[in-house]
Enzyme design. Structure first.
Site, PDB file in Angstrom:
ATOM      1  N   ASP A  95     142.799  91.672  22.319  1.00 22.38           N
ATOM      2  CA  ASP A  95     141.965  90.475  22.233  1.00 22.38           C
ATOM      3  C   ASP A  95     140.746  90.759  23.617  1.00 22.38           C
ATOM      4  OD1 ASP A  95     143.554  90.326  24.525  1.00 22.38           O
ATOM      5  OD2 ASP A  95     143.879  88.201  24.272  1.00 22.38           O
ATOM      6  N   HIS A  96     140.678  91.985  23.559  1.00 20.33           N
ATOM      7  CA  HIS A  96     139.894  92.320  24.773  1.00 20.33           C
ATOM      8  C   HIS A  96     138.489  92.298  24.716  1.00 20.33           C
ATOM      9  CE1 HIS A  96     143.768  93.895  25.060  1.00 20.33           C
ATOM     10  NE2 HIS A  96     143.930  94.268  26.517  1.00 20.33           N
TER      11      HIS A  96
ATOM     12  N   TYR B  84     149.212  83.493  32.721  1.00 17.94           N
ATOM     13  CA  TYR B  84     148.620  84.428  33.781  1.00 17.94           C
ATOM     14  C   TYR B  84     148.270  83.567  35.088  1.00 17.94           C
ATOM     15  CZ  TYR B  84     148.023  87.805  30.076  1.00 17.94           C
ATOM     16  OH  TYR B  84     148.203  88.709  28.948  1.00 17.94           O
TER      17      TYR B  84
ATOM     18  N   ARG C 266     146.266  82.130  38.047  1.00 16.84           N
ATOM     19  CA  ARG C 266     144.941  82.203  38.462  1.00 16.84           C
ATOM     20  C   ARG C 266     144.839  81.193  39.814  1.00 16.84           C
ATOM     21  NH1 ARG C 266     144.747  86.015  35.602  1.00 16.84           N
ATOM     22  NH2 ARG C 266     142.896  86.422  34.477  1.00 16.84           N
TER      23      ARG C 266
ATOM     24  N   LYS D 266     154.747  85.919  27.859  1.00 16.72           N
ATOM     25  CA  LYS D 266     154.144  87.212  27.883  1.00 16.72           C
ATOM     26  C   LYS D 266     153.381  86.965  29.440  1.00 16.72           C
ATOM     27  CE  LYS D 266     150.242  90.152  26.777  1.00 16.72           C
ATOM     28  NZ  LYS D 266     149.048  89.991  25.926  1.00 16.72           N
TER      29      LYS D 266
ATOM     30  N   GLY E 149     147.903  96.703  25.442  1.00 15.82           N
ATOM     31  CA  GLY E 149     146.540  96.830  25.047  1.00 15.82           C
ATOM     32  C   GLY E 149     145.769  98.138  25.710  1.00 15.82           C
TER      33      GLY E 149
HETATM   34  P1  FBP Z   1     146.426  94.725  28.226  1.00  9.55           P
HETATM   35  O1  FBP Z   1     147.796  95.674  28.093  1.00  9.55           O
HETATM   36  O2  FBP Z   1     145.541  95.535  28.062  1.00  9.55           O
HETATM   37  O3  FBP Z   1     146.602  94.269  29.819  1.00  9.55           O
HETATM   38  O4  FBP Z   1     146.507  93.604  27.337  1.00  9.55           O
HETATM   39  C1  FBP Z   1     147.313  92.508  27.593  1.00  9.55           C
HETATM   40  C2  FBP Z   1     146.271  91.341  27.761  1.00  9.55           C
HETATM   41  O5  FBP Z   1     147.041  89.916  27.905  1.00  9.55           O
HETATM   42  C3  FBP Z   1     145.231  91.129  26.816  1.00  9.55           C
HETATM   43  O6  FBP Z   1     145.912  90.442  25.776  1.00  9.55           O
HETATM   44  C4  FBP Z   1     144.237  90.270  27.584  1.00  9.55           C
HETATM   45  O7  FBP Z   1     142.849  90.501  26.905  1.00  9.55           O
HETATM   46  C5  FBP Z   1     144.221  91.148  28.868  1.00  9.55           C
HETATM   47  O8  FBP Z   1     145.735  91.509  29.163  1.00  9.55           O
HETATM   48  C6  FBP Z   1     143.869  90.176  29.845  1.00  9.55           C
HETATM   49  O9  FBP Z   1     143.921  90.758  31.097  1.00  9.55           O
HETATM   50  P2  FBP Z   1     143.165  89.930  32.183  1.00  9.55           P
HETATM   51  O10 FBP Z   1     143.838  88.608  32.634  1.00  9.55           O
HETATM   52  O11 FBP Z   1     143.507  90.860  33.159  1.00  9.55           O
HETATM   53  O12 FBP Z   1     141.947  89.876  31.864  1.00  9.55           O
END
Ligand code: FBP
Length: 254
Positions: free
Chosen positions: A23-24, A147, A149, A178, A231
């Site tokens: 999704d990057h 995540y 923040r 995740k 990713g």
């Molecule tokens: P990665 O393995 O590249 O870290 O991908 C996992 C992911 O969760 C992606 O789905 C998402 O785009 C990215 O990490 C988000 O990372 P960050 O919060 O550091 O921008």
């Protein structure tokens, strides 16, 4: 854990999951990955050739590759998005794809990001509750990308913040959580211990060396990680397929 319609995801999670996250190009933008071919078909090919058992895509990318996805391979559709073009202060992801659209595309599960500690946290929780309601009706598992923040934890990789975020994911009804790796197995074991649903580990930014990356994989598994959603550490490196096979081989030892 899951209903009978979702046997594929259940099977994957009952063993150990190896998913490719892609999704990057939305989150960080193609400019962050100059000189890397970001076409979804290339990423799917890496996932298939390297032996992953699923891929996480936005709906537009999923439309392009869905006809090439084999039966025993999971398609996870990312429902939420943000770009890096906005101010990072109040981190938020908004719904860009509905659960119904994902189901129509053949999703085996959906993914939803929540930035815990953001001033917009309340809004993401509200959106999550709506999505969860529809997922229950359609019997689709939700993977929560949890995540941190938080202004209370300056670093988004702070182990305590990750532990908290993962726990919230389990508490609010994610079928799978995740989150980031904390950087060492001592702190990550606490994250796993406190998260009572299966936990997938994100790969994170490219590690300095492949060896360091594989050590992190092994350490996460040794304390109970149920799989990975990788990713950048896979598709942005040379030798992606080979490296993915190495990850698989490490996983087979656990
Ligand atoms: P990665 O393995 O590249 O870290 O991908 C996992 C992911 O969760 C992606 O789905 C998402 O785009 C990215 O990490 C988000 O990372 P960050 O919060 O550091 O921008």
């Amino acid at each position: 854990m899951f209903d009978k319609k979702k046997e594929r995801m259940k099977k994957i999670m009952n063993d150990k999951a190896l998913l490719i996250a892609f999704d990057h190009a939305v989150e960080h933008g193609p400019i962050a990955y100059e000189n890397i071919d970001l076409h979804p078909t290339r990423i799917l090919k890496i996932a298939l050739d390297g032996g992953a058992n699923g891929i996480i895509l936005h709906s537009g990318a999923a439309k392009i590759v869905k006809d090439y996805i084999p039966k025993n391979f999971a398609l996870v559709i990312k429902l939420t998005a943000r770009t890096s073009l906005v101010n990072d202060k109040n981190m938020i992801q908004s719904i860009v794809t509905t659960v119904d659209e994902a189901a129509k595309l053949g999703a085996d599960a959906v993914a939803f990001t929540i930035y815990l500690g953001s001033e917009m946290e309340y809004y993401m929780f509200e959106q999550f509750s709506q999505v969860k309601k529809r997922c229950i009706e359609l019997e689709l598992p939700i993977i929560g990308f949890m995540y941190p923040r938080s202004p209370k934890y300056k670093n988004k990789y702070d182990a305590k913040a990750i532990e908290y975020a993962a726990r919230v994911g389990a508490e609010i009804g994610c079928d799978i959580v995740k989150t980031y790796y904390t950087g060492n197995k001592q702190t990550f074991s606490k994250v796993i211990k406190n998260c009572f649903v299966p936990l997938l580990v994100a790969g994170g930014p490219e590690a300095k060396t492949k060896e360091e990356f594989l050590t992190n994989i092994q350490d996460a598994l040794s304390v109970g990680a149920r799989g990975f959603a990788l990713g950048r550490n896979i598709w942005s490196r040379d030798g992606s397929v080979e490296l993915l096979k190495q990850v698989k081989s490490v996983m087979s030892r656990f």
